[in-house]
Design a protein around this motif. Structure first.
Motif, PDB file in Angstrom:
ATOM      1  N   UNK A 282       3.651   0.022  -0.548  1.00  0.00           N
ATOM      2  CA  UNK A 282       2.427  -1.104  -0.521  1.00  0.00           C
ATOM      3  C   UNK A 282       2.115  -1.776  -1.430  1.00  0.00           C
ATOM      4  N   UNK A 283       2.397  -0.892  -2.943  1.00  0.00           N
ATOM      5  CA  UNK A 283       2.633  -1.296  -4.456  1.00  0.00           C
ATOM      6  C   UNK A 283       1.090  -1.034  -5.047  1.00  0.00           C
ATOM      7  N   UNK A 284       0.955   0.096  -4.886  1.00  0.00           N
ATOM      8  CA  UNK A 284      -0.851   0.642  -5.982  1.00  0.00           C
ATOM      9  C   UNK A 284      -0.129   1.509  -6.473  1.00  0.00           C
ATOM     10  N   UNK A 285      -0.570   1.835  -7.867  1.00  0.00           N
ATOM     11  CA  UNK A 285      -0.772   2.081  -8.648  1.00  0.00           C
ATOM     12  C   UNK A 285      -1.325   3.467  -8.971  1.00  0.00           C
ATOM     13  N   UNK A 286      -0.670   4.731  -9.071  1.00  0.00           N
ATOM     14  CA  UNK A 286      -0.843   6.280  -8.552  1.00  0.00           C
ATOM     15  C   UNK A 286      -0.546   7.050  -9.535  1.00  0.00           C
ATOM     16  N   UNK A 287      -1.782   7.301 -10.489  1.00  0.00           N
ATOM     17  CA  UNK A 287      -1.162   8.628 -11.293  1.00  0.00           C
ATOM     18  C   UNK A 287      -0.215   9.323 -11.620  1.00  0.00           C
TER      19      UNK A 287
END
Length: 405
Positions: free
Chosen positions: A69-74
């Protein structure tokens, strides 16, 4: 004043200020050398299962869906496989993505907690800052994505030193007391007064030594700057009400004095928490304080201000595994019954050692801790136990209040 005494006083002032600045620089240098910046704790995909109790399938499915969904996670960019290195903010977003309700979705304003006692040296401030960090980072509470504000109203500014030591030296004009007296808009307080701490989601409103002088003439200053506001209601009306929709919890910290600031905390609080240390002098003084709370309330209400807190929760601090202290704990339970918090903050060297670098046992990375790692682990566990116990007590009290409303 004699000239020689005045010269000495001015000399002490200059040297004290220089030493304070040096201490801050030394601690900043040490933190930089050790690589201590933001909050160190992160979670791998496996730790979502082992420490947060999330099934492997749910963890895998949700992380993939978040990424799609395009969520940037570390991630750990130093390793070829780029494994997840999830911050507590990432974890909170994980729960939010799955539709878990946050605390702010259940309540429309913060719960205000005043951790106070008229006896000094019983860990009021250490309890306040440790619980603030403990609640925010507790693995079982990450799903709530808590927003916590510590309002430091102690002129010693000890809570400020623990949470943002750079804002505890020199001439600090952006304090909670000044925000109250200037009756500032909420946005200005949030932009210019509130300071973020090392733990994301925990903020502090600093204090300064000058606040003590202000408290001494509080009624006169209120009459001049806050016409129409009752002196004992200024904290509640000119600060808390402006910020209560931005936080889940607001913790209040004052000095051990029956002054204008302490009385305002009693007025503003939804819950009192009374730290009680078991050493004989501390224990006796704490019992005297709890026995006089009705008189403090009567004093406040005689001025036309209503005290509205729901309950007072005694909490044992600095408890050592010694016969006399265990006897004091037993006596405390005899006095307070089921109202006493069923978790304690023991007397541990790790808490004092962390204070040397203005850290809490939650914020200091174990790899950089100059002491027994087991001792640090025990201290952190005790803070987490107290934080969770207090959170659950607040939720119980709040639900009872809503049912009876």
């Amino acid at each position: 004043m004699r000239k020689d005494a005045k010269r000495q006083m001015d000399r002490f002032k200059r040297r004290s200020e220089r030493m304070l600045q040096k201490l801050v620089r030394d601690i900043d240098k040490q933190k930089k050398e050790l690589g201590i910046g933001g909050y160190y704790r992160t979670y791998s995909k496996g730790e979502l299962t082992s420490e947060l109790g999330i099934s492997k399938r749910i963890a895998e499915t949700t992380l993939n869906a978040m990424q799609d969904s395009g969520i940037a996670l570390h991630r750990d960019e130093t390793k070829a496989t780029r494994p997840y290195k999830l911050t507590i903010e990432d974890v909170a977003e994980f729960y939010q993505f799955r539709g878990e309700p946050r605390l702010r979705d259940q309540y429309d304003k913060a719960w205000v907690v005043f951790i106070g006692n008229l006896k000094g040296g019983i860990s009021k401030t250490v309890s306040t800052v440790s619980i603030a960090h403990g609640m925010r980072t507790h693995p079982m509470l990450l799903k709530h994505d808590l927003r916590i504000l510590v309002v430091d109203l102690d002129p010693q500014s000890s809570a400020t030193m623990f949470l943002s030591h750079k804002h505890s030296v020199g001439l600090v004009e952006t304090t909670g007391v000044q925000a109250i007296l200037q009756d500032l808009p909420a946005e200005e307080i949030k932009e210019h007064f509130i300071v973020q701490t090392q733990v994301p989601g925990v903020d502090v409103l600093p204090a300064s030594i000058d606040d003590g002088f202000t408290a001494a003439i509080w009624e006169e200053l209120c009459a001049e700057h806050l016409p129409g506001v009752k002196p004992n209601e200024a904290l509640r009306d000119c600060l808390i009400k402006k910020l209560e929709c931005d936080y889940d919890f607001i913790f209040l910290d004052t000095g051990p004095h029956l002054d204008a600031l302490l009385k305002q905390c009693v007025v503003a609080a939804d819950m009192l928490v009374t730290p009680i240390a078991p050493a004989q002098v501390d224990f006796h003084s704490s019992l005297r304080y709890t026995s006089r709370i009705p008189d403090i309330v009567k004093m406040i209400e005689s001025t036309g201000t209503e005290v509205r807190y729901h309950t007072n929760i005694p909490m044992m601090t600095k408890l050592a595994n010694k016969k006399d202290q265990l006897v004091a704990y037993s006596q405390a339970k005899e006095v307070f019954g089921g109202d006493i918090l069923d978790a304690t903050l023991p007397r541990l060297d790790a808490m004092e050692r962390c204070g040397e670098t203005f850290d809490t046992v939650i914020t200091i990375p174990p790899s950089n801790y100059d002491g027994s790692k087991d001792a640090l682990k025990r201290a952190r566990s005790s803070v987490y136990e107290v934080s969770l116990a207090l959170f659950e007590r607040i939720e119980f009290t709040r639900s009872e209040f809503q049912e009876n409303a």
